[in-house]
Motif scaffolding. Structure first.
Motif, PDB file in Angstrom:
ATOM      1  N   ALA A 235     -12.819   7.732  -0.783  1.00  0.00           N
ATOM      2  CA  ALA A 235     -12.064   8.992  -0.702  1.00  0.00           C
ATOM      3  C   ALA A 235     -10.758   8.979  -1.483  1.00  0.00           C
ATOM      4  O   ALA A 235     -10.018   9.954  -1.457  1.00  0.00           O
ATOM      5  N   ASP A 236     -10.459   7.884  -2.162  1.00  0.00           N
ATOM      6  CA  ASP A 236      -9.230   7.783  -2.949  1.00  0.00           C
ATOM      7  C   ASP A 236      -7.973   7.971  -2.084  1.00  0.00           C
ATOM      8  O   ASP A 236      -7.007   8.594  -2.509  1.00  0.00           O
ATOM      9  N   ARG A 237      -8.036   7.475  -0.896  1.00  0.00           N
ATOM     10  CA  ARG A 237      -6.872   7.475   0.000  1.00  0.00           C
ATOM     11  C   ARG A 237      -6.743   6.073   0.605  1.00  0.00           C
ATOM     12  O   ARG A 237      -7.763   5.425   0.885  1.00  0.00           O
ATOM     13  N   PRO A 238      -5.502   5.615   0.831  1.00  0.00           N
ATOM     14  CA  PRO A 238      -5.371   4.355   1.565  1.00  0.00           C
ATOM     15  C   PRO A 238      -5.914   4.517   2.983  1.00  0.00           C
ATOM     16  O   PRO A 238      -5.925   5.625   3.521  1.00  0.00           O
ATOM     17  N   VAL A 239      -6.344   3.406   3.548  1.00  0.00           N
ATOM     18  CA  VAL A 239      -7.007   3.468   4.859  1.00  0.00           C
ATOM     19  C   VAL A 239      -6.276   2.594   5.868  1.00  0.00           C
ATOM     20  O   VAL A 239      -5.918   1.442   5.570  1.00  0.00           O
ATOM     21  N   LEU A 240      -6.033   3.154   7.039  1.00  0.00           N
ATOM     22  CA  LEU A 240      -5.505   2.386   8.159  1.00  0.00           C
ATOM     23  C   LEU A 240      -6.703   2.005   9.029  1.00  0.00           C
ATOM     24  O   LEU A 240      -7.326   2.870   9.649  1.00  0.00           O
ATOM     25  N   LEU A 241      -7.012   0.729   9.042  1.00  0.00           N
ATOM     26  CA  LEU A 241      -8.211   0.253   9.744  1.00  0.00           C
ATOM     27  C   LEU A 241      -7.796  -0.398  11.055  1.00  0.00           C
ATOM     28  O   LEU A 241      -7.099  -1.418  11.065  1.00  0.00           O
ATOM     29  N   LYS A 242      -8.225   0.191  12.162  1.00  0.00           N
ATOM     30  CA  LYS A 242      -7.882  -0.375  13.468  1.00  0.00           C
ATOM     31  C   LYS A 242      -8.950  -1.379  13.896  1.00  0.00           C
ATOM     32  O   LYS A 242     -10.137  -1.225  13.592  1.00  0.00           O
ATOM     33  N   ARG A 243      -8.485  -2.394  14.604  1.00  0.00           N
ATOM     34  CA  ARG A 243      -9.404  -3.453  15.033  1.00  0.00           C
ATOM     35  C   ARG A 243     -10.344  -2.944  16.118  1.00  0.00           C
ATOM     36  O   ARG A 243      -9.909  -2.286  17.072  1.00  0.00           O
ATOM     37  N   GLY A 244     -11.604  -3.244  15.980  1.00  0.00           N
ATOM     38  CA  GLY A 244     -12.561  -2.905  17.027  1.00  0.00           C
ATOM     39  C   GLY A 244     -12.138  -3.547  18.337  1.00  0.00           C
ATOM     40  O   GLY A 244     -11.623  -4.668  18.335  1.00  0.00           O
TER      41      GLY A 244
ATOM     42  N   PRO B 220      -7.673   2.718  -2.491  1.00  0.00           N
ATOM     43  CA  PRO B 220      -6.430   2.216  -3.070  1.00  0.00           C
ATOM     44  C   PRO B 220      -5.594   1.404  -2.076  1.00  0.00           C
ATOM     45  O   PRO B 220      -4.395   1.274  -2.275  1.00  0.00           O
ATOM     46  N   GLY B 221      -6.186   0.870  -1.050  1.00  0.00           N
ATOM     47  CA  GLY B 221      -5.458   0.003  -0.126  1.00  0.00           C
ATOM     48  C   GLY B 221      -6.001   0.108   1.282  1.00  0.00           C
ATOM     49  O   GLY B 221      -6.486   1.167   1.695  1.00  0.00           O
ATOM     50  N   VAL B 222      -5.933  -1.007   1.997  1.00  0.00           N
ATOM     51  CA  VAL B 222      -6.283  -1.030   3.419  1.00  0.00           C
ATOM     52  C   VAL B 222      -5.149  -1.728   4.159  1.00  0.00           C
ATOM     53  O   VAL B 222      -4.672  -2.773   3.715  1.00  0.00           O
ATOM     54  N   VAL B 223      -4.712  -1.118   5.247  1.00  0.00           N
ATOM     55  CA  VAL B 223      -3.723  -1.731   6.129  1.00  0.00           C
ATOM     56  C   VAL B 223      -4.425  -2.000   7.455  1.00  0.00           C
ATOM     57  O   VAL B 223      -5.107  -1.112   7.990  1.00  0.00           O
TER      58      VAL B 223
ATOM     59  N   VAL C 141       0.853  -1.183   0.000  1.00  0.00           N
ATOM     60  CA  VAL C 141       0.000   0.000   0.000  1.00  0.00           C
ATOM     61  C   VAL C 141       0.891   1.235   0.000  1.00  0.00           C
ATOM     62  O   VAL C 141       1.780   1.365   0.841  1.00  0.00           O
ATOM     63  N   ARG C 142       0.665   2.108  -0.958  1.00  0.00           N
ATOM     64  CA  ARG C 142       1.472   3.333  -1.036  1.00  0.00           C
ATOM     65  C   ARG C 142       0.829   4.453  -0.237  1.00  0.00           C
ATOM     66  O   ARG C 142      -0.347   4.754  -0.412  1.00  0.00           O
ATOM     67  N   VAL C 143       1.626   5.046   0.637  1.00  0.00           N
ATOM     68  CA  VAL C 143       1.162   6.178   1.441  1.00  0.00           C
ATOM     69  C   VAL C 143       2.122   7.313   1.130  1.00  0.00           C
ATOM     70  O   VAL C 143       3.245   7.333   1.639  1.00  0.00           O
ATOM     71  N   GLY C 144       1.719   8.215   0.256  1.00  0.00           N
ATOM     72  CA  GLY C 144       2.672   9.224  -0.229  1.00  0.00           C
ATOM     73  C   GLY C 144       3.866   8.494  -0.809  1.00  0.00           C
ATOM     74  O   GLY C 144       3.720   7.549  -1.592  1.00  0.00           O
ATOM     75  N   PRO C 145       5.086   8.859  -0.388  1.00  0.00           N
ATOM     76  CA  PRO C 145       6.285   8.223  -0.947  1.00  0.00           C
ATOM     77  C   PRO C 145       6.642   6.891  -0.267  1.00  0.00           C
ATOM     78  O   PRO C 145       7.600   6.233  -0.672  1.00  0.00           O
ATOM     79  N   VAL C 146       5.878   6.514   0.744  1.00  0.00           N
ATOM     80  CA  VAL C 146       6.226   5.319   1.536  1.00  0.00           C
ATOM     81  C   VAL C 146       5.419   4.110   1.061  1.00  0.00           C
ATOM     82  O   VAL C 146       4.250   4.231   0.718  1.00  0.00           O
TER      83      VAL C 146
ATOM     84  N   ASN D 219      -4.521 -11.062   2.372  1.00  0.00           N
ATOM     85  CA  ASN D 219      -3.281 -10.642   1.714  1.00  0.00           C
ATOM     86  C   ASN D 219      -3.010  -9.176   2.030  1.00  0.00           C
ATOM     87  O   ASN D 219      -2.434  -8.451   1.227  1.00  0.00           O
ATOM     88  N   LEU D 220      -3.449  -8.734   3.199  1.00  0.00           N
ATOM     89  CA  LEU D 220      -3.254  -7.340   3.595  1.00  0.00           C
ATOM     90  C   LEU D 220      -2.047  -7.205   4.512  1.00  0.00           C
ATOM     91  O   LEU D 220      -1.675  -8.162   5.208  1.00  0.00           O
ATOM     92  N   SER D 221      -1.465  -6.025   4.539  1.00  0.00           N
ATOM     93  CA  SER D 221      -0.407  -5.751   5.507  1.00  0.00           C
ATOM     94  C   SER D 221      -1.039  -5.514   6.884  1.00  0.00           C
ATOM     95  O   SER D 221      -2.170  -5.034   6.977  1.00  0.00           O
TER      96      SER D 221
END
Ligand code: PEP
Ligand code: MN
Length: 330
Positions: A190-199, A220-223, A74-79, A253-255
């Motif tokens: 929203a066309d942004r990768p998402v960091l999804l925290k566990r409930g 474009p991605g979920v971590v 998953v690309r987050v800006g340059p990372v 197959n997610l990070s």
């Protein structure tokens, strides 16, 4: 049943498919932009031949998109998350412009990859500091630009998703909202990768279905982020479920990254649990830092001083490299 539509489906084609599905006796439900679920008893003959329809299949009973082959990186800006061990660090809440800037520079100098910070804070008590809101987003964007670090920030309200996406490189869904399905849909668009925290009380299956919701909308991605779950143990804020890391990497197959700050609530437990996360094969960690934790407006007890970061990051990269080597040889 599930209708799979062409990627470039036009609005006219979509409308015609929905009308035809209703006329055939189904209750159609749009799932993202290229899939339409058909519920109810209808007659499927004729639908397959409609313009824009690729095929009609069965409705899956397990998550599908989380297992697609290209979901890990998953690309987050340059990372890039998913190709090496990443460290996200920053204050729990954005408190003021200068403090955030100083913490961002400290994180960058220590080798961190991503700047975290809350502009909208979900607080247990309504009397607690609830974040600077849009001002906080501005400060985050400025700190990201000054340091070159991409920024991740939490959104609580579907109405704030657009402005947060303008200011941040990645949107975070916090533990309290993992099952807020209308918010998941909105961040997914929203066309942004998402960091999804566990409930905090979510099973892994529920966690993974929440990721599926977001991916269906075209994100474009979920971590995934393991951040501890509620348990009978009162001496820590939560209980870090480290086995969730290899389990989630096995069943998706997610990070997967780990947040030991919210998992433990105690700063002295954060460094060892970041090391344990790296050894367990996590793709990274997210930790809270503060230069004056006793004065922090939020979560000071779990904030690590930025002076400790550089050595921590260096150790984590070594442990992660060893863990990756060990995993490959087994
Ligand atoms: C956070 O990361 O700022 C946060 C509030 O975490 P959680 O949703 O895991 O409690
Ligand atoms: Mn916090």
């Amino acid at each position: 049943m599930l209708i799979f539509c062409r990627q470039d489906l036009t609005e006219n084609e979509r409308g015609a498919i929905l009308d035809a599905a209703r006329a055939a006796g189904f209750e159609p439900l749009e799932l993202g932009s290229t899939r339409i679920a058909l519920h109810g008893e209808g007659e499927r003959a004729g639908l397959e031949a409609l313009p824009g329809v690729l095929r009609i299949g069965a409705l899956p009973d397990t998550p599908v998109l989380v297992n697609e082959p290209d979901r890990r990186v998953v690309r987050v800006g340059p990372v890039e998350i998913g190709t090496g061990f990443i460290v996200a660090a920053g204050p729990c809440a954005v408190e003021d412009r200068q403090r955030l800037l100083d913490l961002a520079h400290a994180a960058k100098a220590a080798g961190c990859d991503i700047l975290r910070g809350g502009a909208y804070k979900p607080r247990t008590s309504p009397y607690s500091f609830r974040g600077l809101g849009d001002k906080g987003l501005e400060y985050l964007k400025a700190a990201g630009e000054a340091t070159g670090l991409p920024v991740v920030t939490e959104v609580l309200d579907p109405r704030d998703v657009a402005v947060a996406a303008e200011h941040a490189d990645m949107l975070q869904i916090g533990t309290r909202n993992m099952m807020n399905y209308s918010l998941l849909v909105e961040v997914g668009r929203a066309d942004r990768p998402v960091l999804l925290k566990r409930g905090m009380a979510a099973t892994l299956a529920e966690f993974v279905f929440a990721a599926e919701y977001i991916l269906l909308e075209g994100a474009p991605g979920v971590v995934l982020c393991e951040r501890g779950i509620r348990s009978p143990e009162p001496s820590m804020r939560n209980t870090l479920d480290l086995a969730a890391v290899p389990a989630l990497r096995h069943q998706t197959n997610l990070s997967v990254i780990v947040d030991p700050s919210h998992a433990t609530g105690r700063r002295e437990l954060v460094p060892p649990m970041t090391r344990a996360a790296a050894a367990a094969g996590a793709d990274g960690v997210m930790i809270e830092i503060h230069d004056a934790p006793d004065q922090a407006l939020c979560d000071g007890k779990q904030a690590v001083h930025p002076d400790r970061l550089a050595a921590l990051v260096e150790n984590l990269r070594k442990i992660a490299a060893l863990a990756a080597e060990a995993e490959e040889s087994q």
